[in-house]
Write a protein that holds these residues in place. Structure first.
Motif, mmCIF file in Angstrom:
data_model
loop_
_atom_site.group_PDB
_atom_site.id
_atom_site.type_symbol
_atom_site.label_atom_id
_atom_site.label_comp_id
_atom_site.label_asym_id
_atom_site.label_seq_id
_atom_site.Cartn_x
_atom_site.Cartn_y
_atom_site.Cartn_z
ATOM 1 N N LEU A 45 0.866 -1.179 0.000
ATOM 2 C CA LEU A 45 0.000 0.000 0.000
ATOM 3 C C LEU A 45 0.905 1.232 0.000
ATOM 4 C CD1 LEU A 45 -2.473 -1.084 2.855
ATOM 5 C CD2 LEU A 45 -2.665 -1.552 0.405
ATOM 6 N N SER A 46 0.587 2.230 -0.820
ATOM 7 C CA SER A 46 1.435 3.430 -0.879
ATOM 8 C C SER A 46 0.647 4.700 -0.626
ATOM 9 C CB SER A 46 2.111 3.546 -2.243
ATOM 10 O OG SER A 46 2.705 4.838 -2.369
ATOM 11 N N THR A 47 1.137 5.476 0.362
ATOM 12 C CA THR A 47 0.627 6.834 0.589
ATOM 13 C C THR A 47 1.749 7.848 0.358
ATOM 14 O OG1 THR A 47 1.158 6.772 2.948
ATOM 15 C CG2 THR A 47 -1.028 6.005 2.316
ATOM 16 N N LEU A 48 2.715 7.475 -0.474
ATOM 17 C CA LEU A 48 3.849 8.355 -0.783
ATOM 18 C C LEU A 48 3.357 9.693 -1.297
ATOM 19 C CD1 LEU A 48 6.137 6.044 -2.921
ATOM 20 C CD2 LEU A 48 6.707 6.991 -0.674
ATOM 21 N N GLY A 49 4.077 10.743 -0.957
ATOM 22 C CA GLY A 49 3.696 12.045 -1.502
ATOM 23 C C GLY A 49 4.685 13.130 -1.146
ATOM 24 N N VAL A 50 4.555 14.253 -1.820
ATOM 25 C CA VAL A 50 5.344 15.454 -1.519
ATOM 26 C C VAL A 50 4.394 16.657 -1.542
ATOM 27 C CG1 VAL A 50 7.634 14.752 -2.332
ATOM 28 C CG2 VAL A 50 5.955 15.583 -3.982
ATOM 29 N N PRO A 51 4.742 17.697 -0.773
ATOM 30 C CA PRO A 51 3.924 18.923 -0.833
ATOM 31 C C PRO A 51 4.025 19.551 -2.225
ATOM 32 C CG PRO A 51 5.460 18.975 1.031
ATOM 33 C CD PRO A 51 5.837 17.818 0.190
ATOM 34 N N TYR A 52 3.063 20.403 -2.562
ATOM 35 C CA TYR A 52 3.115 21.104 -3.851
ATOM 36 C C TYR A 52 4.449 21.823 -4.015
ATOM 37 C CZ TYR A 52 -1.992 20.775 -4.390
ATOM 38 O OH TYR A 52 -3.283 20.344 -4.550
ATOM 39 N N THR A 53 4.966 21.784 -5.220
ATOM 40 C CA THR A 53 6.199 22.497 -5.542
ATOM 41 C C THR A 53 6.182 22.837 -7.024
ATOM 42 O OG1 THR A 53 8.601 22.301 -5.724
ATOM 43 C CG2 THR A 53 7.375 20.255 -5.850
ATOM 44 N N ARG A 54 6.851 23.925 -7.387
ATOM 45 C CA ARG A 54 6.948 24.237 -8.816
ATOM 46 C C ARG A 54 8.095 23.483 -9.468
ATOM 47 N NH1 ARG A 54 3.920 28.553 -10.795
ATOM 48 N NH2 ARG A 54 2.759 29.652 -9.192
ATOM 49 N N GLY A 107 0.052 22.911 -8.372
ATOM 50 C CA GLY A 107 -0.105 21.456 -8.387
ATOM 51 C C GLY A 107 0.343 20.812 -9.690
ATOM 52 N N LYS A 108 0.804 21.638 -10.635
ATOM 53 C CA LYS A 108 1.045 21.120 -11.989
ATOM 54 C C LYS A 108 2.063 19.969 -12.029
ATOM 55 C CE LYS A 108 1.989 22.699 -16.621
ATOM 56 N NZ LYS A 108 2.309 23.812 -17.485
ATOM 57 N N THR A 109 3.210 20.153 -11.369
ATOM 58 C CA THR A 109 4.252 19.119 -11.438
ATOM 59 C C THR A 109 3.843 17.870 -10.654
ATOM 60 O OG1 THR A 109 5.402 20.178 -9.586
ATOM 61 C CG2 THR A 109 6.153 20.741 -11.809
ATOM 62 N N THR A 110 3.115 18.083 -9.553
ATOM 63 C CA THR A 110 2.653 16.931 -8.761
ATOM 64 C C THR A 110 1.677 16.083 -9.569
ATOM 65 O OG1 THR A 110 2.904 18.123 -6.682
ATOM 66 C CG2 THR A 110 1.364 16.287 -6.674
ATOM 67 N N LEU A 140 -8.641 25.009 2.311
ATOM 68 C CA LEU A 140 -7.572 25.711 1.601
ATOM 69 C C LEU A 140 -6.559 26.287 2.566
ATOM 70 C CD1 LEU A 140 -9.457 27.589 -1.181
ATOM 71 C CD2 LEU A 140 -7.695 25.853 -1.438
ATOM 72 N N ARG A 141 -7.090 26.910 3.612
ATOM 73 C CA ARG A 141 -6.197 27.550 4.576
ATOM 74 C C ARG A 141 -5.310 26.502 5.234
ATOM 75 N NH1 ARG A 141 -9.045 30.865 9.129
ATOM 76 N NH2 ARG A 141 -9.306 28.726 9.795
ATOM 77 N N ARG A 142 -5.869 25.336 5.577
ATOM 78 C CA ARG A 142 -5.112 24.319 6.304
ATOM 79 C C ARG A 142 -4.169 23.524 5.408
ATOM 80 N NH1 ARG A 142 -9.792 21.003 8.992
ATOM 81 N NH2 ARG A 142 -10.933 22.730 9.861
ATOM 82 N N GLU A 143 -4.597 23.212 4.186
ATOM 83 C CA GLU A 143 -3.882 22.206 3.403
ATOM 84 C C GLU A 143 -3.166 22.734 2.170
ATOM 85 O OE1 GLU A 143 -3.612 19.089 4.282
ATOM 86 O OE2 GLU A 143 -5.051 19.048 5.925
ATOM 87 N N ALA A 144 -3.884 23.463 1.323
ATOM 88 C CA ALA A 144 -3.333 23.738 -0.003
ATOM 89 C C ALA A 144 -2.120 24.646 0.050
ATOM 90 C CB ALA A 144 -4.405 24.348 -0.893
ATOM 91 N N PHE A 145 -2.065 25.562 1.035
ATOM 92 C CA PHE A 145 -0.942 26.484 1.073
ATOM 93 C C PHE A 145 -0.009 26.213 2.238
ATOM 94 C CE2 PHE A 145 -4.420 28.684 -1.151
ATOM 95 C CZ PHE A 145 -3.828 28.683 -2.402
ATOM 96 N N LYS A 146 -0.131 24.961 2.760
ATOM 97 C CA LYS A 146 0.725 24.555 3.867
ATOM 98 C C LYS A 146 2.143 24.346 3.361
ATOM 99 C CE LYS A 146 -0.133 20.245 5.209
ATOM 100 N NZ LYS A 146 -0.880 19.216 5.913
ATOM 101 N N THR A 147 3.132 24.800 4.108
ATOM 102 C CA THR A 147 4.524 24.527 3.736
ATOM 103 C C THR A 147 5.147 23.710 4.851
ATOM 104 O OG1 THR A 147 5.167 26.610 4.708
ATOM 105 C CG2 THR A 147 4.883 26.569 2.319
ATOM 106 N N ARG A 148 6.047 22.812 4.479
ATOM 107 C CA ARG A 148 6.723 22.005 5.494
ATOM 108 C C ARG A 148 8.205 22.087 5.304
ATOM 109 N NH1 ARG A 148 3.762 16.545 4.864
ATOM 110 N NH2 ARG A 148 1.818 17.524 4.377
#
Ligand SMILES: NC(=O)c1ccc[n+]([C@@H]2O[C@H](COP(=O)([O-])OP(=O)(O)OC[C@H]3O[C@@H](n4cnc5c(N)ncnc54)[C@H](OP(=O)(O)O)[C@@H]3O)[C@@H](O)[C@H]2O)c1
Length: 231
Positions: free
Chosen positions: A68-77, A135-138, A223-231
């Motif tokens: 099972l895979s939940t691999l991922g990365v935050p949005y990036t250009r 989200g384009k590259t993701t 949106l406030r919590r997730e889409a513009f979150k940076t880690r």
């Protein structure tokens, strides 16, 4: 059943690992950072692997009945290749070890469409904007992963959540082939839907949208919590 979880140290991955252990499975949590892994259990093994490292992935897959895979990365250009390169290594290792069942997390945004629950803001503004910019590259790489998985001879299922949010527990989530009207998925429900696939053949060789209605936030909160979150 022995389950290998890739992305096990992520927000969904930890929930999935806990749910798999609670369901009685032998669980191998695959992570780049085993030292910081917060779960301990007699049936849990920690496997250190970067998915770009084919040999490490090979070791992580050996002995599994299901991956099972939940691999991922935050949005990036920047260019993204973790989904396609990572799952290519996973699929190669699975073929080598004769493991057939693979369930991967993609996104509903790989196939942008009109959401019945989305309204003007989601359908005409946010979805086109996010898929064309941050989200384009993701999403490009998720599409490459989906293509690769579909072209394999594995017993695959592609799970497509929508906007992820955190919830206290699993709810009565909905599964729809390919696309769904809803625009939210809780991470607990996403984890449960992945685990469900480990023992259910209904959606083998299919893409499945998974959505949550109970306890979902408003679009603005998400949106406030997730889409513009940076880690
Ligand atoms: N946020 C949303 O609204 C949304 C919507 C649809 C779909 N999704 C997708 O849903 C999935 C789960 O999301 P999430 O927020 O739970 O994810 P997350 O917390 O970002 O976890 C992803 C995990 O992937 C692992 N990872 C990243 N690069 C790796 C590498 N090179 N090798 C090995 N592991 C690697 C990381 O684990 P380690 O730290 O152990 O390396 C990380 O903890 C992701 O695929 C995401 O793209 C998200």
């Amino acid at each position: 059943m022995r389950i290998a979880v890739f992305g096990a140290n992520g927000l969904t991955g930890r929930l999935l690992t806990e749910q798999a252990l609670a369901a009685g499975h032998e669980t191998a949590a695959v992570t780049r950072r085993p030292a910081g892994f917060p779960i301990t259990h007699g049936r849990l093994s920690l496997v250190e692997a970067d998915v770009h490292d084919a040999q490490a992935v090979n070791r992580a897959v050996e002995g599994a009945d299901v991956v099972l895979s939940t691999l991922g990365v935050p949005y990036t250009r920047k260019p993204v290749n973790i989904y396609s390169d990572g799952i290519r290594n996973v699929a190669t290792a699975m073929s080598r070890h004769g493991v057939k069942r693979l369930v991967v997390v993609s996104s509903s945004a790989t196939e942008p469409h009109h959401h019945a629950d989305g309204g003007f803001l989601m359908n005409r503004v946010l979805q086109p904007l996010i898929t064309a910019t941050i989200g384009k590259t993701t999403y490009s790489d998720m599409r490459r992963m989906e293509e690769l998985v579909r072209g394999s001879d594995l017993d695959w299922t592609i799970m497509r959540p929508s906007g992820l949010f955190d919830a206290p527990g699993v709810t009565r989530y909905e599964l729809h082939e390919d696309q769904a009207p809803g625009i939210f998925t809780s991470r607990a429900d996403l984890a449960a839907s992945l685990l469900e696939q480990a023992t259910d053949v209904r959606f083998v060789r299919r893409a499945v949208a998974v959505t949550t209605s109970d306890g979902a936030p408003t679009l603005f909160q998400l949106l406030r919590r997730e889409a513009f979150k940076t880690r």
